[in-house]
Design a protein around this motif. Structure first.
Motif, PDB file in Angstrom:
ATOM      1  N   TYR A 127       0.720  -1.380  -0.084  1.00 11.61           N
ATOM      2  CA  TYR A 127       0.023  -0.031   0.025  1.00 11.61           C
ATOM      3  C   TYR A 127       1.000   1.331   0.041  1.00 11.61           C
ATOM      4  O   TYR A 127       0.508   2.105  -0.778  1.00 11.61           O
ATOM      5  N   SER A 128       1.922   1.285   0.860  1.00 15.31           N
ATOM      6  CA  SER A 128       2.826   2.373   0.799  1.00 15.31           C
ATOM      7  C   SER A 128       3.254   2.614  -0.450  1.00 15.31           C
ATOM      8  O   SER A 128       3.661   3.832  -0.951  1.00 15.31           O
ATOM      9  N   THR A 129       3.901   1.743  -1.320  1.00 14.14           N
ATOM     10  CA  THR A 129       4.397   1.799  -2.376  1.00 14.14           C
ATOM     11  C   THR A 129       3.547   2.419  -3.350  1.00 14.14           C
ATOM     12  O   THR A 129       3.753   3.304  -4.207  1.00 14.14           O
ATOM     13  N   ALA A 130       2.288   1.936  -3.477  1.00 14.76           N
ATOM     14  CA  ALA A 130       1.175   2.415  -4.179  1.00 14.76           C
ATOM     15  C   ALA A 130       1.180   3.914  -4.109  1.00 14.76           C
ATOM     16  O   ALA A 130       0.750   4.772  -5.153  1.00 14.76           O
ATOM     17  N   LEU A 131       0.952   4.457  -2.923  1.00 20.61           N
ATOM     18  CA  LEU A 131       0.851   5.974  -2.375  1.00 20.61           C
ATOM     19  C   LEU A 131       1.996   6.722  -3.038  1.00 20.61           C
ATOM     20  O   LEU A 131       1.696   7.770  -2.945  1.00 20.61           O
ATOM     21  N   THR A 132       3.085   6.247  -3.337  1.00 20.26           N
ATOM     22  CA  THR A 132       4.091   7.091  -3.638  1.00 20.26           C
ATOM     23  C   THR A 132       4.020   7.473  -5.491  1.00 20.26           C
ATOM     24  O   THR A 132       4.665   8.120  -5.970  1.00 20.26           O
ATOM     25  N   ILE A 133       3.020   6.574  -6.140  1.00 22.31           N
ATOM     26  CA  ILE A 133       2.984   6.555  -7.570  1.00 22.31           C
ATOM     27  C   ILE A 133       2.088   7.887  -7.828  1.00 22.31           C
ATOM     28  O   ILE A 133       0.992   7.844  -7.377  1.00 22.31           O
ATOM     29  N   GLU A 134       2.504   8.695  -8.891  1.00 21.39           N
ATOM     30  CA  GLU A 134       1.971   9.742  -9.178  1.00 21.39           C
ATOM     31  C   GLU A 134       1.836   9.800 -10.707  1.00 21.39           C
ATOM     32  O   GLU A 134       2.660   9.452 -11.307  1.00 21.39           O
ATOM     33  N   PRO A 135       0.912  10.328 -11.459  1.00 19.32           N
ATOM     34  CA  PRO A 135      -0.378  10.946 -10.876  1.00 19.32           C
ATOM     35  C   PRO A 135      -1.332   9.902 -10.356  1.00 19.32           C
ATOM     36  O   PRO A 135      -1.339   8.753 -10.979  1.00 19.32           O
ATOM     37  N   MET A 136      -2.113  10.217  -9.252  1.00 16.82           N
ATOM     38  CA  MET A 136      -3.089   9.538  -8.914  1.00 16.82           C
ATOM     39  C   MET A 136      -4.349  10.272  -8.472  1.00 16.82           C
ATOM     40  O   MET A 136      -4.114  11.301  -7.966  1.00 16.82           O
ATOM     41  N   GLN A 137      -5.560   9.596  -9.002  1.00 19.05           N
ATOM     42  CA  GLN A 137      -6.688  10.312  -8.618  1.00 19.05           C
ATOM     43  C   GLN A 137      -7.056  10.184  -7.215  1.00 19.05           C
ATOM     44  O   GLN A 137      -6.579   9.359  -6.485  1.00 19.05           O
TER      45      GLN A 137
END
Length: 576
Positions: free
Chosen positions: A360-370
């Motif tokens: 989850y933490s890795t996913a949250l570093t990925i931009e752009p994200m809605q």
């Protein structure tokens, strides 16, 4: 389907009459007729006839250019775009003023994905014939493919101004309006096309797409059905009808529509993928996996389909296969936050909370994200952190998720964390916030009822548990009935306790809690033997009921079984 206007094929033939003599046509004239193409003529016959004329130096450059254009048409219909373009290049070289040659070479450029070349050729055609509606339409298509909606719109406007009776031009312009999100104008254009040609299946389909994009799925379904009444083998309409049924929650109808799309186009990977998603939604993981296998075989580079199969494997309990698919997606798309999130969900179900939190933490570093997606992943990480016992970090995640998008489940989960933190007032407030958003959220009613009961607000707890009972069926209702039975017990309304427990056991015979509350009623009534049998039943179904062990031990002692009683009480003490 490409949206340019192609050239027509005239039907050639020699009419014979028995009552008079028909002059024998010249070889050149016959070749011209055959080169034109038509019913009953083979590709090779047409090409051979055209070739003889093209190489006839006695003919003018313009005539040879026309023959090259007709041969190019034959090659185009065979799918040989490169040879067709070579012929059209010869045509415009022989006759630079031949507008049709430039127009048709522009179409071939577009078919070869050379939009810039197409634009140059259409410009040459329009320089020669400034009011050619076909050239405006076809250039509009090239601009649309390049993403230049304004220039595409301008060309479609000019095509319609020159020739307002062509339905295709309205459909193409409608698609540009739709791409801009201006759905009312798109629908108006599709409706104009239908008014000109009531049997135009594609216009109905495109209007349905616009209606669906606005959330008018009921109307969209009607238009898809009108399209299919006119083109029953149109796999795209069947597929998109399935999507509209899905949006309406009509699962069986959606699966049937996707199946018809596949039946009409057995290599339609998207239809397999969509049907697989519907099978997942209806809980049939085996059928979903079979469909995703088909989709992946047809489109092996589509990572969305591979991720969908991973989700299906995860739902079916095939964790190793799911992890292999997620890893394969992430190897190709290392920034695919959906795969990180979904793999995190799988790890969380396995109790591997550290791995889940890491994903989850890795996913949250990925931009752009809605922002909505970010909130979802934050809430998932909060759930994992709560399960892992890192309550402060979980609270921060819940707060962040709710700040982005408040949903009933996020308030409810934060309320559960409030309970973990022994903050019943905050829990009750969170459950109340969840119920403001969704008054029919039975779990928030149930959990608030439990929190109110712990605060000795039995009247409030009874209202919430009764609402939970009203809003549920099956095993969920058995849970709600058991909760209400506990409140009735606290109010010493023992007949109601027994009634709710009996109702719960009819719905879910393997639940332990109703047996526990029945035992408590009989224990209070001094009916030790009945209570003992019911505590036995509760413990057999749920060995972790500490209070049941303890009270059963007391009953055994009273009934003279000191050894058994001491053993039960010791077991209860060891569980504390």
């Amino acid at each position: 389907m490409r949206a340019y206007v192609w050239w027509g094929v005239a039907s050639a033939g020699v009419v014979a009459a028995a009552l008079w003599i028909v002059p024998t046509p010249s070889v050149t004239g016959l070749n011209k007729a055959v080169c034109r193409g038509g019913t009953g003529l083979s590709f090779q016959q047409q090409v051979s006839a055209c070739s003889e004329l093209i190489e006839n130096a006695a003919l003018t450059g313009k005539v040879r250019a026309v023959m090259l254009t007709r041969r190019a048409q034959a090659y185009t219909e065979k799918g040989d775009y490169k040879t067709a373009r070579d012929d059209l290049t010869r045509a415009v070289t022989l006759a630079p003023g031949y507008e049709e040659g430039w127009l048709r070479r522009g179409d071939i450029d577009d078919a070869l994905d050379d939009e810039q070349g197409a634009l140059r050729d259409y410009a040459r055609a329009l320089a020669l014939m400034t009011d050619d509606d076909r050239a405006f339409n076809n250039r509009g298509w090239a601009y649309a493919r390049l993403g230049d909606a304004d220039k595409a719109m301008a060309d479609y406007d000019r095509a319609i101004a020159v020739m307002p009776g062509v339905p295709l031009y309205y459909v193409n312009r409608g698609n540009v309006w739709r791409g801009k999100g201006i759905f009312d104008k798109a629908i108006a254009d599709y409706s104009s096309a239908i008014a000109l040609y009531p049997d135009y299946a594609r216009a109905y389909r495109e209007r349905a797409e616009a209606l669906s994009a606005q959330g008018h799925d009921g109307e969209a379904i009607g238009d898809f059905q009108l399209a299919l009444a006119r083109a029953p083998k149109d796999a795209v309409s069947w597929n998109d009808l399935g999507v509209a049924f899905d949006h309406k929650g009509q699962n069986a109808e959606a699966i049937d529509a996707f199946s018809k799309a596949i039946g009409n186009a057995p290599r339609y990977a998207t239809a397999y993928d969509n049907r697989g998603l519907m099978h997942m939604k209806t809980g049939d993981s085996k059928a979903a996996i079979a469909d995703f296998n088909h989709a992946i075989a047809l489109a092996p580079n589509n990572m969305d389909m591979l991720r969908h199969r991973a989700d299906a494997f995860a739902n079916s309990g095939a964790a190793d296969k799911a992890l292999a698919d997620y890893s394969a997606v992430l190897k190709r798309l290392p920034r695919d936050f959906a795969s990180f999130n979904n793999r995190g969900n799988l790890y969380a179900r396995q109790g591997k909370y550290a791995a889940a939190i890491a994903d989850y933490s890795t996913a949250l570093t990925i931009e752009p994200m809605q922002e909505a997606i970010k909130a979802l992943i934050l809430a998932n990480r909060a759930d994992a952190r709560r399960a892992a016992g890192t309550f402060d970090a979980a609270m921060k995640d819940y707060n962040a998720a709710l700040a982005i998008a408040a949903t009933p489940d996020r308030y409810r989960h934060r309320g559960d964390l409030d309970q973990d933190l022994h903050n019943p007032e905050a829990a009750i407030a969170d459950y109340s916030s969840a119920l403001k958003l969704d008054p029919n959220d039975w779990m928030s009613h149930y959990n608030r009822g439990a929190a109110l009961a712990n605060q000795s607000d039995n009247a409030g707890a009874l209202r919430d548990f009764s609402d939970a009972v009203r809003l549920t069926t099956g095993e969920a209702r058995a849970v709600a009935l058991s909760g209400r039975a506990a409140v009735y017990f606290a109010r010493e309304e023992d007949e109601k306790v027994l009634a709710d427990c009996d109702a719960a056991l009819r719905l879910a015979p393997k639940r332990a809690v109703p047996w526990y509350w029945r035992a408590r009623v009989h224990l209070r009534a001094g009916e030790d033997k009945k209570a003992l049998a019911e505590f036995d039943a509760a413990i057999a179904l749920e060995p972790r009921l500490r209070d049941a062990w303890y009270r059963r031990g007391l009953i055994k002692r009273r009934l003279g079984d000191k050894i058994g009683g001491d053993a039960d009480i010791s077991h209860a003490a060891a569980m504390s």
